[in-house]
Design a protein around this motif. Sequence first.
Motif, PDB file in Angstrom:
ATOM      1  N   ARG A  30      10.721  70.203  57.852  1.00  0.00           N
ATOM      2  CA  ARG A  30      11.886  70.977  58.283  1.00  0.00           C
ATOM      3  C   ARG A  30      12.543  71.572  57.046  1.00  0.00           C
ATOM      4  O   ARG A  30      12.792  70.885  56.066  1.00  0.00           O
ATOM      5  CB  ARG A  30      12.855  70.062  59.024  1.00  0.00           C
ATOM      6  CG  ARG A  30      13.955  70.813  59.716  1.00  0.00           C
ATOM      7  CD  ARG A  30      14.673  69.896  60.669  1.00  0.00           C
ATOM      8  NE  ARG A  30      15.811  70.560  61.258  1.00  0.00           N
ATOM      9  CZ  ARG A  30      16.687  69.963  62.028  1.00  0.00           C
ATOM     10  NH1 ARG A  30      16.545  68.684  62.306  1.00  0.00           N
ATOM     11  NH2 ARG A  30      17.696  70.620  62.529  1.00  0.00           N
ATOM     12  N   SER A  42      11.436  83.683  54.523  1.00  0.00           N
ATOM     13  CA  SER A  42      12.675  83.749  55.301  1.00  0.00           C
ATOM     14  C   SER A  42      12.966  85.192  55.736  1.00  0.00           C
ATOM     15  O   SER A  42      13.363  85.442  56.872  1.00  0.00           O
ATOM     16  CB  SER A  42      13.828  83.193  54.477  1.00  0.00           C
ATOM     17  OG  SER A  42      15.006  83.155  55.238  1.00  0.00           O
ATOM     18  N   ASP A  90      17.522  66.545  67.991  1.00  0.00           N
ATOM     19  CA  ASP A  90      17.357  67.335  69.195  1.00  0.00           C
ATOM     20  C   ASP A  90      15.890  67.269  69.635  1.00  0.00           C
ATOM     21  O   ASP A  90      14.981  67.457  68.833  1.00  0.00           O
ATOM     22  CB  ASP A  90      17.833  68.754  68.904  1.00  0.00           C
ATOM     23  CG  ASP A  90      17.604  69.731  70.008  1.00  0.00           C
ATOM     24  OD1 ASP A  90      16.776  70.634  69.805  1.00  0.00           O
ATOM     25  OD2 ASP A  90      18.245  69.617  71.050  1.00  0.00           O
ATOM     26  N   LEU A 125      13.516  70.306  68.805  1.00  0.00           N
ATOM     27  CA  LEU A 125      13.073  70.381  67.412  1.00  0.00           C
ATOM     28  C   LEU A 125      12.005  69.339  67.103  1.00  0.00           C
ATOM     29  O   LEU A 125      11.030  69.619  66.399  1.00  0.00           O
ATOM     30  CB  LEU A 125      14.256  70.220  66.457  1.00  0.00           C
ATOM     31  CG  LEU A 125      15.226  71.396  66.399  1.00  0.00           C
ATOM     32  CD1 LEU A 125      16.413  71.061  65.499  1.00  0.00           C
ATOM     33  CD2 LEU A 125      14.541  72.663  65.926  1.00  0.00           C
ATOM     34  N   GLY A 184      15.420  73.605  57.275  1.00  0.00           N
ATOM     35  CA  GLY A 184      16.863  73.650  57.495  1.00  0.00           C
ATOM     36  C   GLY A 184      17.149  74.169  58.879  1.00  0.00           C
ATOM     37  O   GLY A 184      16.400  74.959  59.424  1.00  0.00           O
ATOM     38  N   GLY A 185      18.230  73.680  59.476  1.00  0.00           N
ATOM     39  CA  GLY A 185      18.600  74.145  60.814  1.00  0.00           C
ATOM     40  C   GLY A 185      17.436  74.055  61.761  1.00  0.00           C
ATOM     41  O   GLY A 185      16.899  72.982  62.001  1.00  0.00           O
ATOM     42  N   ASP A 186      17.021  75.191  62.274  1.00  0.00           N
ATOM     43  CA  ASP A 186      15.887  75.226  63.200  1.00  0.00           C
ATOM     44  C   ASP A 186      14.655  75.860  62.553  1.00  0.00           C
ATOM     45  O   ASP A 186      13.797  76.405  63.228  1.00  0.00           O
ATOM     46  CB  ASP A 186      16.270  75.961  64.484  1.00  0.00           C
ATOM     47  CG  ASP A 186      16.665  77.415  64.253  1.00  0.00           C
ATOM     48  OD1 ASP A 186      16.799  77.817  63.072  1.00  0.00           O
ATOM     49  OD2 ASP A 186      16.845  78.146  65.236  1.00  0.00           O
ATOM     50  N   GLU A 187      14.575  75.789  61.227  1.00  0.00           N
ATOM     51  CA  GLU A 187      13.447  76.377  60.513  1.00  0.00           C
ATOM     52  C   GLU A 187      12.577  75.289  59.901  1.00  0.00           C
ATOM     53  O   GLU A 187      13.060  74.261  59.450  1.00  0.00           O
ATOM     54  CB  GLU A 187      13.945  77.324  59.423  1.00  0.00           C
ATOM     55  CG  GLU A 187      14.668  78.532  59.996  1.00  0.00           C
ATOM     56  CD  GLU A 187      15.152  79.488  58.923  1.00  0.00           C
ATOM     57  OE1 GLU A 187      14.951  79.222  57.724  1.00  0.00           O
ATOM     58  OE2 GLU A 187      15.743  80.510  59.296  1.00  0.00           O
TER      59      GLU A 187
END
Length: 108
Positions: free
Chosen positions: A23, A90, A1, A4, A25-28
């Motif tokens: 990165r 997190s 994406d 990102l 994970g996901g958008d983190e």
Amino acid sequence: DKALRTIAKVSSELARGGTVFGRWGGDEFAILFPDTDQEAAEKACDRIRVGIGETKISTTEGEYITQKVSIGAVPLNPDMSLEQHMGLASAMLLEAKKNGKDRIIVVA
């Protein structure tokens, strides 16, 4: 994406030399600031937050969007494992998102 990738690029550029960025994970994403005190790390996080917010990302429709980021930060504690550090970061990230996003929350 594309968003990102742009966030990763801007973050890496603004984090400065010696940092480890990736990165998570996901958008983190996770950033490690070796040999950096808490004040300098907070300033770097804020520089990243502002830089991402000011970056225009082109869409496939030819429009531009901006992104806001929230950051959960944890100072290095030699008595904690990597998993404990990431768990706290997190939790701080979730708190930042819950409290209005576009902010930095640091474990006290």
